[in-house]
Design a protein around this motif. Structure first.
Motif, PDB file in Angstrom:
ATOM      1  N   ASP A 176       1.168  -0.947  -0.153  1.00  0.00           N
ATOM      2  CA  ASP A 176       0.075  -0.225  -0.206  1.00  0.00           C
ATOM      3  C   ASP A 176       0.519   1.434  -0.011  1.00  0.00           C
ATOM      4  O   ASP A 176       0.037   2.435   0.483  1.00  0.00           O
ATOM      5  N   GLY A 177       2.411   1.355   0.148  1.00  0.00           N
ATOM      6  CA  GLY A 177       2.892   2.354  -0.278  1.00  0.00           C
ATOM      7  C   GLY A 177       3.811   3.118   0.938  1.00  0.00           C
ATOM      8  O   GLY A 177       4.229   2.985   1.545  1.00  0.00           O
ATOM      9  N   ARG A 178       3.153   2.079   1.877  1.00  0.00           N
ATOM     10  CA  ARG A 178       3.559   2.166   3.649  1.00  0.00           C
ATOM     11  C   ARG A 178       4.518   0.582   3.447  1.00  0.00           C
ATOM     12  O   ARG A 178       5.498   0.731   5.585  1.00  0.00           O
ATOM     13  N   SER A 179       3.662  -0.665   3.437  1.00  0.00           N
ATOM     14  CA  SER A 179       4.161  -2.224   3.999  1.00  0.00           C
ATOM     15  C   SER A 179       3.940  -2.440   2.905  1.00  0.00           C
ATOM     16  O   SER A 179       3.147  -2.533   1.545  1.00  0.00           O
ATOM     17  N   THR A 180       4.773  -3.744   2.787  1.00  0.00           N
ATOM     18  CA  THR A 180       4.709  -4.461   2.299  1.00  0.00           C
ATOM     19  C   THR A 180       4.279  -5.937   2.487  1.00  0.00           C
ATOM     20  O   THR A 180       5.070  -6.128   3.116  1.00  0.00           O
ATOM     21  N   ILE A 181       4.459  -7.160   1.274  1.00  0.00           N
ATOM     22  CA  ILE A 181       4.382  -8.241   1.812  1.00  0.00           C
ATOM     23  C   ILE A 181       5.530  -9.038   0.819  1.00  0.00           C
ATOM     24  O   ILE A 181       5.474  -8.794   0.530  1.00  0.00           O
ATOM     25  N   TRP A 182       6.797  -9.632   1.422  1.00  0.00           N
ATOM     26  CA  TRP A 182       8.035 -10.684   1.079  1.00  0.00           C
ATOM     27  C   TRP A 182       7.437 -11.695   1.161  1.00  0.00           C
ATOM     28  O   TRP A 182       7.885 -12.224   2.435  1.00  0.00           O
ATOM     29  N   THR A 183       7.104 -12.261   0.295  1.00  0.00           N
ATOM     30  CA  THR A 183       7.206 -13.648   0.211  1.00  0.00           C
ATOM     31  C   THR A 183       5.695 -14.530   1.590  1.00  0.00           C
ATOM     32  O   THR A 183       4.720 -14.332   1.605  1.00  0.00           O
ATOM     33  N   ASP A 184       6.865 -14.437   3.207  1.00  0.00           N
ATOM     34  CA  ASP A 184       5.869 -14.412   3.835  1.00  0.00           C
ATOM     35  C   ASP A 184       5.498 -13.157   4.968  1.00  0.00           C
ATOM     36  O   ASP A 184       5.464 -13.852   6.575  1.00  0.00           O
ATOM     37  N   THR A 185       6.303 -12.497   4.911  1.00  0.00           N
ATOM     38  CA  THR A 185       6.235 -11.097   5.988  1.00  0.00           C
ATOM     39  C   THR A 185       6.186 -10.016   5.932  1.00  0.00           C
ATOM     40  O   THR A 185       6.625  -9.188   4.639  1.00  0.00           O
ATOM     41  N   PHE A 186       5.104  -9.634   6.794  1.00  0.00           N
ATOM     42  CA  PHE A 186       4.721  -8.571   6.553  1.00  0.00           C
ATOM     43  C   PHE A 186       5.415  -7.271   6.855  1.00  0.00           C
ATOM     44  O   PHE A 186       6.010  -7.526   8.033  1.00  0.00           O
ATOM     45  N   SER A 187       6.358  -6.534   6.514  1.00  0.00           N
ATOM     46  CA  SER A 187       7.191  -5.318   6.507  1.00  0.00           C
ATOM     47  C   SER A 187       6.101  -3.604   6.692  1.00  0.00           C
ATOM     48  O   SER A 187       6.293  -3.775   5.061  1.00  0.00           O
ATOM     49  N   ILE A 188       7.132  -2.633   7.699  1.00  0.00           N
ATOM     50  CA  ILE A 188       6.474  -1.751   6.679  1.00  0.00           C
ATOM     51  C   ILE A 188       8.059  -1.382   6.538  1.00  0.00           C
ATOM     52  O   ILE A 188       8.885  -1.630   6.157  1.00  0.00           O
ATOM     53  N   ASP A 189       7.907  -0.318   5.631  1.00  0.00           N
ATOM     54  CA  ASP A 189       8.767  -0.095   4.045  1.00  0.00           C
ATOM     55  C   ASP A 189      10.151   0.747   4.388  1.00  0.00           C
ATOM     56  O   ASP A 189      10.660   0.495   4.249  1.00  0.00           O
ATOM     57  N   ASP A 190       9.151   1.663   5.970  1.00  0.00           N
ATOM     58  CA  ASP A 190      10.474   2.796   6.329  1.00  0.00           C
ATOM     59  C   ASP A 190      10.442   2.625   7.786  1.00  0.00           C
ATOM     60  O   ASP A 190       9.523   4.004   7.887  1.00  0.00           O
ATOM     61  N   ALA A 191      11.451   1.696   8.134  1.00  0.00           N
ATOM     62  CA  ALA A 191      10.970   2.441   9.704  1.00  0.00           C
ATOM     63  C   ALA A 191      11.594   3.166  10.292  1.00  0.00           C
ATOM     64  O   ALA A 191      11.339   3.889  11.860  1.00  0.00           O
ATOM     65  N   SER A 192      12.384   4.024  10.101  1.00  0.00           N
ATOM     66  CA  SER A 192      12.816   5.170  10.054  1.00  0.00           C
ATOM     67  C   SER A 192      11.835   6.003  10.649  1.00  0.00           C
ATOM     68  O   SER A 192      12.666   6.701  11.257  1.00  0.00           O
ATOM     69  N   ASN A 193      10.687   6.370   9.647  1.00  0.00           N
ATOM     70  CA  ASN A 193      10.028   6.952  10.019  1.00  0.00           C
ATOM     71  C   ASN A 193       9.095   6.554  11.157  1.00  0.00           C
ATOM     72  O   ASN A 193       8.350   8.070  11.558  1.00  0.00           O
ATOM     73  N   GLY A 194       9.321   6.305  12.035  1.00  0.00           N
ATOM     74  CA  GLY A 194       8.273   5.909  13.007  1.00  0.00           C
ATOM     75  C   GLY A 194       7.365   4.642  12.753  1.00  0.00           C
ATOM     76  O   GLY A 194       6.580   4.478  13.975  1.00  0.00           O
ATOM     77  N   LEU A 195       6.822   4.763  11.467  1.00  0.00           N
ATOM     78  CA  LEU A 195       5.800   4.238  11.803  1.00  0.00           C
ATOM     79  C   LEU A 195       5.764   2.331  11.570  1.00  0.00           C
ATOM     80  O   LEU A 195       6.593   2.314  11.272  1.00  0.00           O
ATOM     81  N   ARG A 196       4.716   2.329  13.083  1.00  0.00           N
ATOM     82  CA  ARG A 196       4.615   0.834  13.085  1.00  0.00           C
ATOM     83  C   ARG A 196       3.323   0.077  13.092  1.00  0.00           C
ATOM     84  O   ARG A 196       2.247   0.810  12.695  1.00  0.00           O
ATOM     85  N   LEU A 197       3.074  -1.247  13.339  1.00  0.00           N
ATOM     86  CA  LEU A 197       1.340  -1.887  12.925  1.00  0.00           C
ATOM     87  C   LEU A 197       1.370  -2.112  14.152  1.00  0.00           C
ATOM     88  O   LEU A 197       1.655  -2.802  15.131  1.00  0.00           O
ATOM     89  N   ALA A 198       0.276  -1.696  14.842  1.00  0.00           N
ATOM     90  CA  ALA A 198      -0.340  -1.702  16.129  1.00  0.00           C
ATOM     91  C   ALA A 198      -1.288  -3.037  16.095  1.00  0.00           C
ATOM     92  O   ALA A 198      -0.834  -2.983  17.699  1.00  0.00           O
ATOM     93  N   SER A 199      -1.828  -3.104  15.161  1.00  0.00           N
ATOM     94  CA  SER A 199      -2.727  -4.464  15.987  1.00  0.00           C
ATOM     95  C   SER A 199      -3.256  -4.763  14.555  1.00  0.00           C
ATOM     96  O   SER A 199      -2.775  -4.266  13.225  1.00  0.00           O
ATOM     97  N   TYR A 200      -3.884  -6.197  15.296  1.00  0.00           N
ATOM     98  CA  TYR A 200      -3.787  -6.808  13.495  1.00  0.00           C
ATOM     99  C   TYR A 200      -4.911  -8.159  13.903  1.00  0.00           C
ATOM    100  O   TYR A 200      -5.095  -7.802  14.431  1.00  0.00           O
TER     101      TYR A 200
END
Length: 459
Positions: A176-200
């Motif tokens: 979605d331009g902020r996170s990406t699925i790399w095969t089996d892993t959800f990953s925040i695209d740029d962790a340096s900006n402080g964005l995190r996944l809070a819940s799921y």
């Protein structure tokens, strides 16, 4: 060693770019010598506020009765699960790896919202299930970011135990331009900006052929959410109790060139070879009938079998972490999870309870004394610790089964497993796995095993 391209290489490049920017009750086998779900106080006490890992698994009858069900039902018993009751509808699915389109009945179960104790940069889901021929399942994840915006539903895997109906597959190009699925892993695209996944939330979609009475049954689903700090080195842990488990030894390199359709054996088969060692440690394994498809001239046909049934047709390899755990769980009364551990002390806790683990690491040849090779990604099985605290590993990257047992220096091994950053052979910054491992254990563990697993947040 893992297959050399798709997911890990791309993820390593993405993480390197980010780093550059920010810098700018079974008995143990034989042993030798809706509303958001509230945080669980017990887990917080167990792992401590500083732990960068949060595990949440749904396994109980109460769990399966929670969340939102559309056409599914909770199944009671010694191993509670969720299964199709009355299908919620029908849908067509075109398998991208065969081109075939088929109609399937489906039903869904969606978990409650889990608020992670660790606002996460990565999430890895895993599941344990049975999918009879004519059935399969899909696992999806949707989350809320720390700024209160939401992700889309991401596919974490389309999976079946067999390969007669659909080809098990990860799904590329999900972002979605902020996170990406790399095969089996959800990953925040740029962790340096402080964005995190809070819940799921996790959503299961169960499929079967129209008119069938068969159903997939899922006994466990969950995820490991983590925010591992960037680090080239990690603190050293003090050696604990010495113990070595008696685990079967298999070399991946005796299979070089076998079954090109499953990534050609050899270095690409470290994950299924490691999985097979642990499965057999627990007294499980494929039957002679299961292995009838394997060329009788090949030694250790069960390793070939594991490669076939962990193979991810999109990744084009056997290194999909949740697919390996799911494969292990297809054997009777086996549970399996993908998680991260924090130190060799955590591994010693498992070994002390008679539970070996499969770990993922990458290193240069000179970084692991006695290995004799370097790798961008490799799985091996930790089976014990010496009196000095060194790691005893069944390393499938060995020339023969007899050579598989290795002893590696504690400090070297701990660092290459737990770090998130390293320098590759070209001197460029690359990624490390940050303590990723697979843990396989009986669905009904002993009291001691249960205590160890619970202490690490795995039950």
């Amino acid at each position: 060693m893992t297959s050399p391209t798709p997911r890990r290489t791309v993820l390593a490049a993405a993480l390197a770019a980010a780093a550059a920017a920010t810098a700018g009750s079974a008995a143990s086998p034989a042993v030798a010598a809706g509303p958001a779900e509230p945080a669980r106080a017990e887990e917080a006490m167990r792992r401590g506020p500083a732990s960068p890992v949060d595990n949440r698994f749904w396994t109980s009858y109460t769990d399966w009765r929670s969340g939102t069900r559309k056409g599914t039902r909770a199944v009671a018993g010694l191993r509670p699960g969720v299964a199709i009751d009355a299908p919620a509808g029908r849908t067509d699915y075109t398998d991208p790896h065969t081109g075939k389109t088929a109609t399937w009945e489906y039903a869904t179960w969606t978990s409650p919202v889990h608020r992670s104790r660790v606002p996460a940069t990565e999430v890895i889901a895993s599941w344990n299930a049975r999918t009879p021929t004519g059935t399969w399942l899909m696992v999806e994840l949707r989350g809320t970011y720390s700024d209160a915006t939401a992700t889309p539903w991401y596919v974490m895997g389309r999976w079946a135990a067999g390969d007669a109906d659909v080809r098990r597959t990860s799904v590329d190009d999900q972002t979605d331009g902020r996170s990406t699925i790399w095969t089996d892993t959800f990953s925040i695209d740029d962790a340096s900006n402080g964005l995190r996944l809070a819940s799921y939330q996790l959503r299961l979609t169960l499929y079967r052929k129209p008119g069938s009475k068969l159903t997939p049954t899922v006994w466990r689903i969950g995820a490991m959410a983590s925010d591992i700090p960037d680090r080239f080195t990690v603190p050293a842990s003090a050696p604990g109790q010495a113990r070595e488990l008696v685990v079967p030894r298999y070399s991946q390199n005796t299979h070089v060139g076998q079954y090109p359709e499953y990534d050609n054996g050899g270095e690409a088969w470290c994950s299924p070879t490691s999985s097979q060692m642990i499965i057999e440690y627990w007294g499980r394994g494929p039957t002679a009938e299961d292995l009838a498809w394997v060329n009788p001239a090949f030694a250790d046909p069960q390793v070939c079998h594991a490669a076939r049934y962990t193979f991810d047709y999109q990744y084009n390899g056997c290194g999909n972490w949740p697919f390996n755990a799911a494969y292990a769980s297809t054997y009777k009364d086996m549970s399996a999870v993908v998680t991260r551990l924090g130190s060799l002390t955590d591994l010693e806790t498992l070994i002390g309870a008679g539970i070996p683990a499969i770990t993922s690491q990458s290193f240069l040849k000179e970084e692991l004394t006695g290995a004799g090779y370097g790798t961008a990604g490799h799985l091996m099985t930790v089976i014990g610790f010496t009196a000095d605290g060194d790691v005893i590993a069944n390393d499938p990257a060995s020339p023969s089964n007899a050579a598989v047992r290795r002893v590696y220096r504690r400090r070297e091994w701990e660092n290459i497993w737990l770090r998130t950053k390293r320098y590759n052979a070209s001197g460029k910054v690359a990624s490390g796995t940050g303590g990723v491992c697979y843990v396989y254990f009986p669905a009904h563990p002993t009291a001691r095993q249960r205590l160890a697993l619970r202490s690490l947040g795995l039950l």
